[in-house]
Design a protein around this motif. Structure first.
Motif, PDB file in Angstrom:
ATOM      1  N   VAL A  82       0.795  -1.277   0.087  1.00  0.00           N
ATOM      2  CA  VAL A  82      -0.058  -0.067   0.026  1.00  0.00           C
ATOM      3  C   VAL A  82       0.754   1.362   0.082  1.00  0.00           C
ATOM      4  CG1 VAL A  82      -1.562   1.255   1.376  1.00  0.00           C
ATOM      5  CG2 VAL A  82      -2.182  -0.982   1.147  1.00  0.00           C
ATOM      6  N   LEU A  83       0.519   2.228  -1.043  1.00  0.00           N
ATOM      7  CA  LEU A  83       0.971   3.488  -0.858  1.00  0.00           C
ATOM      8  C   LEU A  83      -0.088   4.462  -0.426  1.00  0.00           C
ATOM      9  CD1 LEU A  83       3.638   3.703  -4.054  1.00  0.00           C
ATOM     10  CD2 LEU A  83       4.073   3.149  -1.355  1.00  0.00           C
ATOM     11  N   TRP A  84       0.173   5.576  -0.143  1.00  0.00           N
ATOM     12  CA  TRP A  84      -1.020   6.439   0.611  1.00  0.00           C
ATOM     13  C   TRP A  84      -1.314   7.929  -0.466  1.00  0.00           C
ATOM     14  CZ3 TRP A  84      -3.598   4.541   4.440  1.00  0.00           C
ATOM     15  CH2 TRP A  84      -3.235   3.418   5.054  1.00  0.00           C
ATOM     16  N   ASN A  85      -2.464   8.179  -0.505  1.00  0.00           N
ATOM     17  CA  ASN A  85      -2.711   9.433  -1.168  1.00  0.00           C
ATOM     18  C   ASN A  85      -3.423  10.365   0.011  1.00  0.00           C
ATOM     19  OD1 ASN A  85      -3.930  11.503  -2.387  1.00  0.00           O
ATOM     20  ND2 ASN A  85      -5.048  10.216  -3.815  1.00  0.00           N
ATOM     21  N   ASN A  86      -2.749  10.821   0.655  1.00  0.00           N
ATOM     22  CA  ASN A  86      -3.310  11.486   2.057  1.00  0.00           C
ATOM     23  C   ASN A  86      -3.609  10.256   2.823  1.00  0.00           C
ATOM     24  OD1 ASN A  86      -2.856  14.121   1.307  1.00  0.00           O
ATOM     25  ND2 ASN A  86      -4.948  14.045   0.105  1.00  0.00           N
ATOM     26  N   ASP A  87      -4.911   9.978   3.435  1.00  0.00           N
ATOM     27  CA  ASP A  87      -5.118   8.905   4.386  1.00  0.00           C
ATOM     28  C   ASP A  87      -5.827   7.696   3.448  1.00  0.00           C
ATOM     29  OD1 ASP A  87      -4.399  10.183   6.388  1.00  0.00           O
ATOM     30  OD2 ASP A  87      -6.296  11.134   6.844  1.00  0.00           O
TER      31      ASP A  87
END
Length: 266
Positions: A82-87
């Motif tokens: 998993v990478l994150w776009n904000n939350d």
């Protein structure tokens, strides 16, 4: 034939890296630390590992493929995490990639792991899964086959010293090279090995006639100013006696990653 090996740092220095590849146009690019996030809507995502935060180009693989439109692009995943776009979590694959100019037929290839296996449900604990990719291409300019293998060696949080896991990794890399290359082939083995110059990895690879061009050339390291930790070596390029080396260099400018590109002309 022009062969480049580079750890792309997840595309963190996207603009200078893409500009550099568009200008250089190597015949074969062996690229480590590649991000592939097919479901991502944004260009950038964030990697989180405890306190370590690192911007990642969401579709780094696609970006490099677009910069090299006359190449065949092959992606070799190590894990999906998993990478994150904000939350918001975004599924993302991480691994390495090989780009081969279309005029060089890929007549054989092998993809395997030098440490652990594919991790489908998270990047996993350190040291994480590590892949390698081997190709055999036909070079019409010299009417011969050429074998090229690259890997991204395991990262040990304690450092780059020799360990039983790194020795096993070297043995698996050697076996993959043996599998892809015929006895008379020019053979190039490269990548971000994550070991020091005196590592037993090089003794294992010497068993199949490989010698390292980085240390033999007296280069002072393969890291750029973006790397702030001790130790200046991580990346290597080895060749056998069938490789006619025209030129080899460790590129220090421009800086396109925290690793230097390695370029071999044969």
């Amino acid at each position: 034939m022009r062969i480049m090996s580079l750890n792309g740092w997840g595309g963190k220095l996207h603009e200078p890296l893409i500009a550099y590849l568009q200008t250089d146009q190597p015949d074969v690019l062996c690229l480590q630390e590649v991000i592939h996030s097919p479901e991502a809507a944004d260009d950038w995502l964030l990697y989180r590992d405890g306190d370590h935060l690192l911007p990642q180009r969401a579709n780094f693989f696609r970006d490099v493929a677009a910069a090299l439109p006359h190449h065949t692009a092959m992606f070799c995943p190590a894990a999906q995490g998993v990478l994150w776009n904000n939350d918001e979590p975004v599924p993302s694959q991480w691994g390495l990639a090989t780009f081969v100019r279309n005029s060089l037929p890929v007549t054989a290839q092998a993809q395997d792991f030098v440490h652990k296996a594919f991790s489908p449900h998270g990047y996993g604990d350190h040291p994480r899964s590590r892949p390698a990719h081997a190709i055999r291409v036909y070079d019409y300019a010299r009417n011969r086959m050429v074998a090229i293998v690259h890997m991204h060696g395991l990262r040990d949080v304690n450092g780059k010293m020799d360990t039983p896991e790194r020795l096993a990794q070297a043995r698996r890399l050697q076996e993959l090279a043996r599998r892809i290359a015929a006895p008379d082939d020019p053979l190039i083995v490269c990548g971000d090995f994550n070991v020091e110059p005196g590592s037993e990895t090089f003794a294992v690879l010497a068993e199949i006639g490989l010698t390292d061009l980085v240390t033999a050339g007296g280069f002072g390291g393969t890291r750029t100013s973006h790397y702030r930790k001790p130790g200046r070596f991580a990346d290597y390029m080895l060749v056998n006696r069938n490789v006619g080396v025209r030129e080899f260099t460790v590129v220090t400018t421009p800086e396109v990653s925290d690793h230097c590109p390695l370029i071999l002309e044969i």
